[in-house]
Design a protein around this motif. Sequence first.
Motif, PDB file in Angstrom:
ATOM      1  N   CYS A   1     -14.531  12.242  28.497  1.00 20.37           N
ATOM      2  CA  CYS A   1     -15.260  11.256  28.057  1.00 20.37           C
ATOM      3  C   CYS A   1     -15.530   9.963  28.737  1.00 20.37           C
ATOM      4  O   CYS A   1     -15.668   8.989  28.279  1.00 20.37           O
ATOM      5  N   ALA A   2     -15.020   9.961  29.935  1.00 19.67           N
ATOM      6  CA  ALA A   2     -14.916   8.944  30.984  1.00 19.67           C
ATOM      7  C   ALA A   2     -16.488   8.313  31.147  1.00 19.67           C
ATOM      8  O   ALA A   2     -16.795   7.118  31.151  1.00 19.67           O
ATOM      9  N   ALA A   3     -17.582   9.422  31.311  1.00 22.77           N
ATOM     10  CA  ALA A   3     -19.039   8.969  31.428  1.00 22.77           C
ATOM     11  C   ALA A   3     -19.389   8.402  30.223  1.00 22.77           C
ATOM     12  O   ALA A   3     -20.181   7.271  30.435  1.00 22.77           O
ATOM     13  N   TYR A   4     -18.962   8.663  28.808  1.00 20.07           N
ATOM     14  CA  TYR A   4     -19.595   8.106  27.772  1.00 20.07           C
ATOM     15  C   TYR A   4     -19.070   6.699  27.755  1.00 20.07           C
ATOM     16  O   TYR A   4     -19.754   5.743  27.191  1.00 20.07           O
ATOM     17  N   VAL A   5     -17.755   6.425  28.124  1.00 20.10           N
ATOM     18  CA  VAL A   5     -17.230   5.319  28.184  1.00 20.10           C
ATOM     19  C   VAL A   5     -18.304   4.213  28.777  1.00 20.10           C
ATOM     20  O   VAL A   5     -18.427   3.000  28.592  1.00 20.10           O
ATOM     21  N   GLN A   6     -18.426   4.727  30.013  1.00 19.27           N
ATOM     22  CA  GLN A   6     -19.049   4.093  31.090  1.00 19.27           C
ATOM     23  C   GLN A   6     -20.571   3.617  30.283  1.00 19.27           C
ATOM     24  O   GLN A   6     -21.270   2.581  30.486  1.00 19.27           O
ATOM     25  N   HIS A   7     -21.197   4.604  29.866  1.00 17.72           N
ATOM     26  CA  HIS A   7     -22.610   4.496  29.226  1.00 17.72           C
ATOM     27  C   HIS A   7     -22.543   3.444  28.068  1.00 17.72           C
ATOM     28  O   HIS A   7     -23.450   2.658  28.142  1.00 17.72           O
TER      29      HIS A   7
END
Length: 441
Positions: free
Chosen positions: A114-120
């Motif tokens: 989910c790290a990419a979603y957090v940055q998004h």
Amino acid sequence: MEPSKIKDMGEAIRRVRKSKGLRLEDLADENISPATISNIERGIAHVNLAKIQYLLEKLDVNMEEIPDILSEQEEESNEIKFNLLTTDVLIDLGNPKDAMTRLDNMKLEDNHPCAAYVQHLKGKAFLSMKKWNRAERCYGLAISLSHQNQNKDNLEATSYLDLSLCFYQQNEIEKALDFVESGLDAFIDGNGRGSIKYTLIRNKVVYLIRLGRNMEALRAIQDIWEEMDKIEDVETVLAFYVARADLLRKTGMIDEAIQYAVKGLELAKTNKDFQNIFHILIVLGRLYTAKGKWQQAENCFNTGLTSQHLLTSETYLTDAYAGYGILLSHQNRKDEAKKMFEKAIINAEKHDNAPKLTYALRVMGDFWKSSGTKLEAIPYYERALEVAQKFHYKQAEYKLYYRLSQCYQDSDQKEFEKCLLNMYKTQKALRGEENEILEDE
């Protein structure tokens, strides 16, 4: 073992290692290196299965325990995803600061799914707050992490879409267009977020129109038109109707443009989409102006402007004022027309919208030039030219040099020749893009 199962296994192993407080180096020995352990945790497909079994033994984990670990991991992941979804909604509701607090408290590592979603979402929150540089950095991280995570849920394409909006809102239309193209290249059918593809194409059309590349925009719409029944987002469908009608107007296909505009208006009315009702009414006002049907045109402009209190964005008021001003000019209602053009300029300035400000200043110049007072037109053309040059709107530059040459033709031979030279240089810079110097916008 299937690649998806290898990745699940790797995530389970990473979870166990973290729960025991161990580093990669703590598990490494002469039989397994930190790099190999890292590859296992990341689910790299070519890792030797014997190495996986060896690592499980070092962690004191039986293969039979893996399903339970994965189940626990999935439950935790679903909880995080739900929290991120509600955080996304929080940003949409106008609370980006509260959303950012939630995101900062999550503390996910870069290799978390989910790290990419957090940055998004951080990028989206910063975009909402108009903190452009921070938004750009977060979207860049989201794109990088999403790519590493095999672009699940088309998050890479989605981040490119929002990154393009970041530059569009700063009036950097060329860069916005580049990022939309990158988003379309990154989009993978079947990877989720199917509507993103059509939103990317919609925004591509908008950017091309803003840059004066109307034939490219029309081709993009024609290419997608057979897929209109696949588009679930009504707002996107309406945007295509609006754009097609307006582009057909600019190419002189007025009757066909009216047909698309009327269909779009009926759809917008059914869905109570007041933003697009307003937009389509303004397009229809321009179309009826082009046909010389003054009363119908005025009805469209007046009806649209009456509903302006329902708009979620006032940026299109510039188009309404400018279009109404053109209609009034045709009717020789000069004082009323001048007031409309002034309103168009003020509204574009208020919203820091460079493409619309360039256009509003240009039509005010046209107003003075058509009134026989070319000297009054020059300051408006020159100011519009400054804006166009600042943001590299080459099509707009060409149109403005053309108009300035008309103003100087009989009064200043040196400035006249200078404008002609600049027209040549600008056209050369366009590298063969369509030359439409006489269309309304």
